[in-house]
Design a protein around this motif. Structure first.
Motif, PDB file in Angstrom:
ATOM      1  N   GLY A  93      10.386  49.927  29.386  1.00  0.00           N
ATOM      2  CA  GLY A  93       9.798  48.951  30.305  1.00  0.00           C
ATOM      3  C   GLY A  93      10.826  47.959  30.814  1.00  0.00           C
ATOM      4  O   GLY A  93      10.846  47.618  32.001  1.00  0.00           O
ATOM      5  N   GLN A  94      11.712  47.493  29.920  1.00  0.00           N
ATOM      6  CA  GLN A  94      12.773  46.563  30.322  1.00  0.00           C
ATOM      7  C   GLN A  94      13.766  47.219  31.276  1.00  0.00           C
ATOM      8  O   GLN A  94      14.388  46.543  32.092  1.00  0.00           O
ATOM      9  N   LEU A  95      13.910  48.540  31.176  1.00  0.00           N
ATOM     10  CA  LEU A  95      14.812  49.264  32.069  1.00  0.00           C
ATOM     11  C   LEU A  95      14.165  49.601  33.413  1.00  0.00           C
ATOM     12  O   LEU A  95      14.820  50.149  34.290  1.00  0.00           O
ATOM     13  N   GLY A  96      12.882  49.283  33.533  1.00  0.00           N
ATOM     14  CA  GLY A  96      12.180  49.541  34.786  1.00  0.00           C
ATOM     15  C   GLY A  96      11.619  50.946  34.913  1.00  0.00           C
ATOM     16  O   GLY A  96      11.254  51.378  36.007  1.00  0.00           O
ATOM     17  N   ASN A 136       8.908  49.665  24.927  1.00  0.00           N
ATOM     18  CA  ASN A 136       9.338  48.326  25.370  1.00  0.00           C
ATOM     19  C   ASN A 136      10.719  48.372  26.009  1.00  0.00           C
ATOM     20  O   ASN A 136      10.965  47.725  27.032  1.00  0.00           O
ATOM     21  N   VAL A 137      11.623  49.144  25.416  1.00  0.00           N
ATOM     22  CA  VAL A 137      12.971  49.298  25.978  1.00  0.00           C
ATOM     23  C   VAL A 137      12.888  49.958  27.355  1.00  0.00           C
ATOM     24  O   VAL A 137      13.530  49.513  28.311  1.00  0.00           O
ATOM     25  N   THR A 142      19.390  55.896  33.683  1.00  0.00           N
ATOM     26  CA  THR A 142      18.822  54.582  33.367  1.00  0.00           C
ATOM     27  C   THR A 142      19.700  53.719  32.464  1.00  0.00           C
ATOM     28  O   THR A 142      19.579  52.498  32.492  1.00  0.00           O
TER      29      THR A 142
END
Length: 136
Positions: free
Chosen positions: A49-52, A46-47, A97
């Motif tokens: 994913g939030q970072l792209g 999830n982390v 990232t």
């Protein structure tokens, strides 16, 4: 007359053993947090994913296994030289990232910690520090 007996190893070999085991312990710790800690690999995904980061679940598993298994390889000296390469890659991705935009200083959540781990891993890779290892 010599008072110091001949020893079957050199101090640089012991220094590399200390480096390999200590760096390996750091990576096993962080990998085990992702594997067994609250949120686990899915929380880490999830982390990411939030970072792209693309394909966050796949990349979360790759990074987690690299950290945990690579750390174990460093500790026990089993293909430690080659285990250093994916760990360097994981640290470079962390810089790109997360920490790179915050500068070098760790007090500002910068990449100082990642940088020193990359340096230690490069030393392990370049020196073939597997003299003291589990027989394969």
């Amino acid at each position: 007359m010599k008072l110091i007996p001949k020893i079957p190893f050199s101090y640089p070999e012991i220094a590399l053993l200390v480096l390999r085991v200590s760096v390996g312990t750091v990576f096993v710790y962080h990998g085990s947090l992702k594997l067994f800690g609250p949120g686990g690999v899915n929380g880490f995904a999830n982390v990411l994913g939030q970072l792209g980061v693309p394909s966050p679940l796949i990349n979360a598993w790759l990074a987690t296994l690299a950290e945990f298994l690579g750390g174990m390889a460093l500790i026990f000296g089993v293909y430690a030289r080659w285990a250093a390469l994916p760990l360097i890659f994981v640290m470079l991705v962390a810089i790109l990232t997360v920490t790179g935009s915050k500068g070098f200083d760790i007090q500002n959540n910068g990449y100082e910690y990642n940088f020193i781990l990359i340096a230690a891993l490069a030393a392990i890779f370049l020196t073939r520090s597997e003299k003291w290892h589990i027989k394969q």
